[in-house]
Structure formats: C-alpha cells, structure tokens
Design an enzyme around this catalytic site. Structure first.
Site, PDB file in Angstrom:
ATOM      1  CB  ALA A   1      -0.943   0.007   1.200  1.00  0.00           C
ATOM      2  CG  ASP A   2       2.807   5.019  -1.713  1.00  0.00           C
ATOM      3  OD1 ASP A   2       3.498   5.221  -0.701  1.00  0.00           O
ATOM      4  OD2 ASP A   2       2.753   5.828  -2.657  1.00  0.00           O
TER       5      ASP A   2
END
Length: 245
Positions: A99-100
């Site tokens: 995730a970012d």
C-alpha cells in the site's frame, strides 16, 4: 516443514474471501502501525514485513498521477514477495499486501482542476521539516485535497513469472476549514504530522483542521479496508485458483 499460520482473527466476518485467507500466510509489506491497526480492526493480523523499495519513482513519468501510489504499492509488494520466496522457498507467502498513500493538493469534487484553472495538482508526501509541514498546511488550508491510496496484492500462480498482481486505488476528498495560522503552527509544533503524507493525521489532533471528509475515512488513515475486502471477494468469485496454489 512450513509452520501453520493463520492471519484471520476470531472477530473477522465469515465471508468467502475471509474463509479463503484462513490458514494462509498473509504479509503486509508495510511498517505503518495505522495499516496494521486498520486490518486488525477488520479481522486480519498479517505478518509485518516492511518493503525495502526506495519509493523514488518519478511522478513526472505517470500520465495519470493517480497511478503513482498504485505503482509504488506494487513495487513494495513484489519486492517483499520475491525476497520471502528467495529466503524460504518451502514457506512462500500466499498473499502479500502493498500500500502507498499520497495527498494531492487542489482537488475539486467531480472536476479536473487542471483543465478548469490550469493549476496542476501537487503531490504531498511526508514533510521534510516543520517548515515544510507549515508550508503544506498553509497550502491546504481552506481548500480541498485528495488522498489516494494504492493497494496491490501479489499472490502465487503456476504460470510465469510465478505470481499475479491485482491493484486498486481509492480516492477520498478532505475539506480543510479556514483555520487561523496560529492553529496551524500549534499543530506543526505538536509534530504529529511529520510522518504523515500531507503533514496531517486525520484520526489525531489533525482532525481539528478538517471540515469534512467525502469518502473512506480509513483511506485517509492509510488503508481502504472496504475496497480491499471487495477486491478479495472479486478475486474469489472470478478466479478459482486464487490462494489455492
């Protein structure tokens, strides 16, 4: 022999996707305590294996800026998947979650701000200093920003290269109040926002700066739980080999 693993907590909803995750090795490729907390709240306790990916992709290389966090999330998840597979071929991960989360300035609901005014959305990651933090908050003050989280799932398949990647992006609008400068400075001095994309923590004292949120609150914290579980459900429905290898 590989150890028995189970990332599914007793509190998890007993959906087909969650049942697929039972007794699987699930990895979160992030050191973020907020992502870990969100997943645990929703019934998952994955192993934490932070990615060593440098997160230095040039944003100018993306025609659509929303692809930037998705690409970074993918690179994180693939790096961790390949590293764990190399380190322990007999104990491969069944699912790696990358995730970012990034913040873009000058968002307007259902419009293209760049087309309307010629203003390009600026990417705000973590502030480099208190001075950078106050600059960010002054820019966000009284306006709307867009929080975008890219989520990528990496899991094994039989065909080359041996893994599949599925990704989504979730977008949430955050409306800042017209806050006096002394409140913004007091918030910066608290240092809460120094390790947060955009320089604020919506679930903390940064909430005092926010007028309203349009979209997934968890997304602003760093992980869109509802969209993540929806993606899992789609994969279970559409791919009978998902998590079966």
């Amino acid at each position: 022999m590989a150890p028995q693993r189970n990332a599914v907590l007793p509190t998890a909803l007993k959906t087909p996707a969650v049942q697929k995750l039972t007794n699987k090795r699930v990895i979160l490729a992030s050191a973020s305590p907020r992502r870990k907390e969100i997943l645990q709240t929703l019934g998952l306790a994955p192993e934490i294996v932070p990615s060593t990916f440098a997160e230095d992709l040039p944003i100018s290389s993306f025609e659509d800026i929303h692809e930037y966090p998705v690409s970074t999330a993918t690179q994180k998840a693939v790096e961790v998947y390949q590293r764990l597979l190399t380190d322990a071929p007999d104990d491969p991960p069944d699912l790696v979650i990358g995730a970012d989360t990034v913040v873009f300035t000058h968002a307007l609901p259902s419009t293209s701000i760049e087309m309307e005014t010629g203003v390009r959305q600026e990417l705000l990651e973590k502030p480099s200093s208190k001075e950078d933090n106050i600059r960010m908050l002054m820019d966000l003050n009284g306006s709307v920003c867009e929080v975008v989280t890219g989520v990528s799932l990496v899991y094994p398949i039989l065909s080359a290269p041996g893994y599949e990647i599925k990704s989504i992006d979730e977008r949430t609008l955050v409306f800042f109040g017209d806050n006096p400068e002394h409140l913004l400075q007091a918030y910066v001095d608290s240092e809460e926002g120094l390790d947060r994309a955009g320089g604020f923590a919506v679930q903390g004292r940064g909430n005092l700066l926010i007028r309203k949120i349009d979209g997934d609150f968890y997304n602003v914290m760093g992980f869109p739980g509802a969209s993540f579980f929806k993606l899992l459900e789609i994969l279970v429905e559409e791919d009978e080999d998902f998590l079966a290898i």
